[in-house]
Design a protein around this motif. Structure first.
Motif, short mmCIF file in Angstrom:
data_model
loop_
_atom_site.label_atom_id
_atom_site.label_comp_id
_atom_site.label_asym_id
_atom_site.label_seq_id
_atom_site.Cartn_x
_atom_site.Cartn_y
_atom_site.Cartn_z
N ARG A 19 -8.35 41.40 162.74
CA ARG A 19 -9.09 40.16 162.53
C ARG A 19 -9.56 40.04 161.08
O ARG A 19 -9.44 38.98 160.46
CB ARG A 19 -10.29 40.10 163.48
N GLU A 23 -8.44 37.07 158.51
CA GLU A 23 -9.41 36.18 157.87
C GLU A 23 -9.32 36.27 156.35
O GLU A 23 -9.47 35.27 155.65
CB GLU A 23 -10.82 36.50 158.37
N SER A 46 -4.40 38.59 165.90
CA SER A 46 -5.33 37.57 165.45
C SER A 46 -4.55 36.48 164.74
O SER A 46 -3.57 36.76 164.05
CB SER A 46 -6.36 38.16 164.49
N ASN A 80 -7.50 34.99 169.07
CA ASN A 80 -7.00 36.36 169.16
C ASN A 80 -6.62 36.70 170.60
O ASN A 80 -6.98 35.99 171.53
CB ASN A 80 -8.01 37.36 168.59
#
Length: 108
Positions: A19, A23, A46, A80
């Protein structure tokens, strides 16, 4: 450049790290990103997109769910999930093509 569709398969990552990488990618590049890590019994993943891109991370996640026999979801900007299959290079290439198609349809 990394604009467009970014698919990363990194089995050393757990769900949390996958994750974080996802990001970071969408903040650094104007893209939709899919990051595969290793889940407890298959792949974890993710999906995220840079703010302002007209693609839906949750919709991309549904395609990933189908591809890896998994379950998961999310909203337009982040999703996710985890699956029972691991991510092969062929699978990653297929999903990258799918995301590129979505971006093209969205006028990116």
């Amino acid at each position: 450049g990394h604009d467009g569709a970014v698919v990363v398969n990194e089995p050393s990552l757990n769900a949390f790290d996958a994750r974080l990488l996802c990001e970071a990618l969408v903040q650094k590049h104007r893209c939709a990103a899919l990051v595969f890590g290793a889940g407890t019994d298959g792949a974890c993943y993710s999906v995220a997109r840079t703010d302002g891109l007209n693609v839906h991370a949750g919709e991309i996640c549904k395609a990933v769910n189908a591809a890896v026999n998994g379950k998961g979801g999310g909203n337009a900007s982040f999703a996710n999930g985890s699956g029972r299959l691991t991510a092969s290079p062929e699978l990653c290439a297929m999903l990258q093509g799918y995301i590129e198609k979505l971006l093209k349809e969205a006028g990116v």
